[in-house]
Design an enzyme around this catalytic site. Structure first.
Site, PDB file in Angstrom:
ATOM      1  N   LEU A  26      22.495 121.548  74.036  1.00 31.17           N
ATOM      2  CA  LEU A  26      23.171 121.336  75.853  1.00 31.17           C
ATOM      3  C   LEU A  26      24.871 121.182  75.796  1.00 31.17           C
ATOM      4  O   LEU A  26      25.654 121.089  76.256  1.00 31.17           O
ATOM      5  CB  LEU A  26      22.366 121.029  76.150  1.00 31.17           C
ATOM      6  N   GLU A  28      27.658 117.701  73.551  1.00 29.45           N
ATOM      7  CA  GLU A  28      27.790 117.270  72.413  1.00 29.45           C
ATOM      8  C   GLU A  28      29.536 116.022  72.804  1.00 29.45           C
ATOM      9  O   GLU A  28      30.192 116.214  73.574  1.00 29.45           O
ATOM     10  CB  GLU A  28      28.387 118.227  71.055  1.00 29.45           C
ATOM     11  N   GLY A  29      28.887 114.870  72.896  1.00 29.61           N
ATOM     12  CA  GLY A  29      29.754 113.481  72.765  1.00 29.61           C
ATOM     13  C   GLY A  29      30.264 113.215  71.558  1.00 29.61           C
ATOM     14  O   GLY A  29      30.306 113.478  70.630  1.00 29.61           O
ATOM     15  N   GLY A  30      31.109 112.104  71.941  1.00 28.14           N
ATOM     16  CA  GLY A  30      31.504 111.366  70.470  1.00 28.14           C
ATOM     17  C   GLY A  30      30.387 110.511  70.526  1.00 28.14           C
ATOM     18  O   GLY A  30      31.130 110.915  68.318  1.00 28.14           O
ATOM     19  N   SER A  32      27.017 111.175  70.640  1.00 26.27           N
ATOM     20  CA  SER A  32      25.678 111.705  70.909  1.00 26.27           C
ATOM     21  C   SER A  32      25.570 112.991  70.996  1.00 26.27           C
ATOM     22  O   SER A  32      27.001 113.892  71.130  1.00 26.27           O
ATOM     23  CB  SER A  32      25.617 110.639  72.512  1.00 26.27           C
ATOM     24  N   TYR A  33      24.579 113.420  70.689  1.00 30.86           N
ATOM     25  CA  TYR A  33      24.521 114.972  71.315  1.00 30.86           C
ATOM     26  C   TYR A  33      23.015 114.249  71.495  1.00 30.86           C
ATOM     27  O   TYR A  33      22.325 114.506  71.971  1.00 30.86           O
ATOM     28  CB  TYR A  33      23.940 115.888  69.923  1.00 30.86           C
ATOM     29  N   VAL A  34      23.166 116.053  72.631  1.00 33.69           N
ATOM     30  CA  VAL A  34      22.202 117.019  74.207  1.00 33.69           C
ATOM     31  C   VAL A  34      21.701 117.913  73.375  1.00 33.69           C
ATOM     32  O   VAL A  34      22.082 119.005  73.779  1.00 33.69           O
ATOM     33  CB  VAL A  34      23.206 116.305  75.509  1.00 33.69           C
ATOM     34  N   LYS A  49      18.588 113.185  74.252  1.00 31.68           N
ATOM     35  CA  LYS A  49      19.786 112.574  73.574  1.00 31.68           C
ATOM     36  C   LYS A  49      20.155 112.038  72.815  1.00 31.68           C
ATOM     37  O   LYS A  49      19.094 110.958  72.659  1.00 31.68           O
ATOM     38  CB  LYS A  49      20.075 111.653  74.862  1.00 31.68           C
ATOM     39  N   ASP A 148      30.493 103.127  85.184  1.00 35.56           N
ATOM     40  CA  ASP A 148      31.263 104.358  84.410  1.00 35.56           C
ATOM     41  C   ASP A 148      30.181 106.240  85.495  1.00 35.56           C
ATOM     42  O   ASP A 148      30.309 106.997  85.045  1.00 35.56           O
ATOM     43  CB  ASP A 148      30.450 105.401  83.509  1.00 35.56           C
TER      44      ASP A 148
END
Length: 305
Positions: A26, A28-30, A32-34, A49, A148
């Site tokens: 779904l 993708e971050g620095g 983490s992945y979802v 997550k 945040d």
């Protein structure tokens, strides 16, 4: 906490003794992945997550996010269904199983409106904003701050109920800063964990002796309200152009004369977005002001002229 098992050939994982099937990626971050997964027993979809923890500090931060989900139980804060930690040699992954909200984030909704050259009706803004404020109040009532808050961290369900998500930056509401070293520590942390275009002014240049409190969230809340009214945050364009957001947040935030929303809603925004945190209201004041704003559909969700 349960055991985790990854059977890659079948695309199956087990968390807290329940099996889930991998469907697709779904996001993708620095770090983490979802992924979208389906429960083998209940057939429901979930968002998994996966947080990459490179060291003990990373694992501790992921555990903190789990604890924040456990602490806050509220209809406007995304719940945690299950979790586990998966060891991978010297590193590990934190797996957080969350409800899958098909409609997506508030930001994706604003993008759709922008693409259609439309606006969000004031009644809908008030409905969503009320829910965001109520969720934020639940966090503040526990003595914590989100830190945040932004449109991408607000999900909308099918009934337009907002759910605050990504609790990884949450920490104690009141941070007492004693000396320049502590000030720099807080400033560096904010630079890493608080999105720049939604970051409160006091976090850009932290004073040597001060108290940072939950009113950092109120500033971010104002930015979120602005984004619903104008379909972009007040400092998004400044950041995209490479100009100084730190300087921009010191100036009075104003809405363009073309703004078609009620004066009451505009006044609420300017009352929230006050650069001096000591003059900025708290969440209880904001919720009280919302009681006096009557939903109006004078601004329709139709194409703008």
């Amino acid at each position: 906490m349960g055991h985790a098992l990854c059977i890659c050939s079948r695309g199956t994982i087990t968390i807290e003794n329940k099996r889930y099937y991998f469907i697709q990626k779904l996001d993708e971050g620095g770090f983490s992945y979802v992924d979208l997964v389906e429960g083998a027993q209940d057939g429901r979809f979930y968002a998994l997550k996966r947080i990459l923890c490179h060291d003990r500090e990373g694992r501790s931060e992921a555990q903190q996010e789990v604890e924040m989900h456990r602490l806050i139980s509220h209809p406007n804060v995304l719940s945690l269904t299950a979790h586990t930690f998966v060891d991978k040699g010297a590193k590990c992954e934190a797996w957080l199983l969350l409800p899958f909200i098909r409609k997506g984030s508030l930001w994706s909704e604003l993008e759709k409106l922008r693409d259609k050259n439309s606006v969000m009706p004031e009644s809908r803004i008030l409905h969503i904003f009320q829910g965001i404020c109520t969720g934020l109040q639940a966090i503040h009532d526990k003595g914590y701050a989100h830190r945040d808050l932004k449109p991408t961290n607000v999900l909308l369900d099918e009934g337009d109920r907002p759910l605050l998500m990504d609790l990884g930056s949450m920490n104690r509401a009141r941070i007492e800063v004693k000396g320049s070293r502590e000030a720099m520590t807080v400033q560096d942390w904010a630079a890493q964990r608080c999105t720049i275009s939604y970051r409160a002014p006091e976090l850009f240049s932290v004073e040597s002796h001060c108290i940072i409190d939950e009113r950092t969230d109120i500033w971010s809340l104002g930015c979120v309200l602005y984004s619903m009214m104008m379909l972009e945050g007040p400092f998004d364009l400044i950041f995209q152009k490479g100009d100084s957001v730190a300087l921009a947040v010191q100036n009075t935030v104003t809405l363009p004369e073309s703004c078609r929303y009620s004066q009451g809603l505009q006044n609420l925004l300017t009352s929230i977005m006050v650069a001096n945190p000591q003059e900025r209201p708290d969440i209880y004041w904001v919720l009280n002001q919302l009681k006096h704003l009557q939903p109006t559909d004078t601004v329709q969700d139709t194409s703008m002229v």
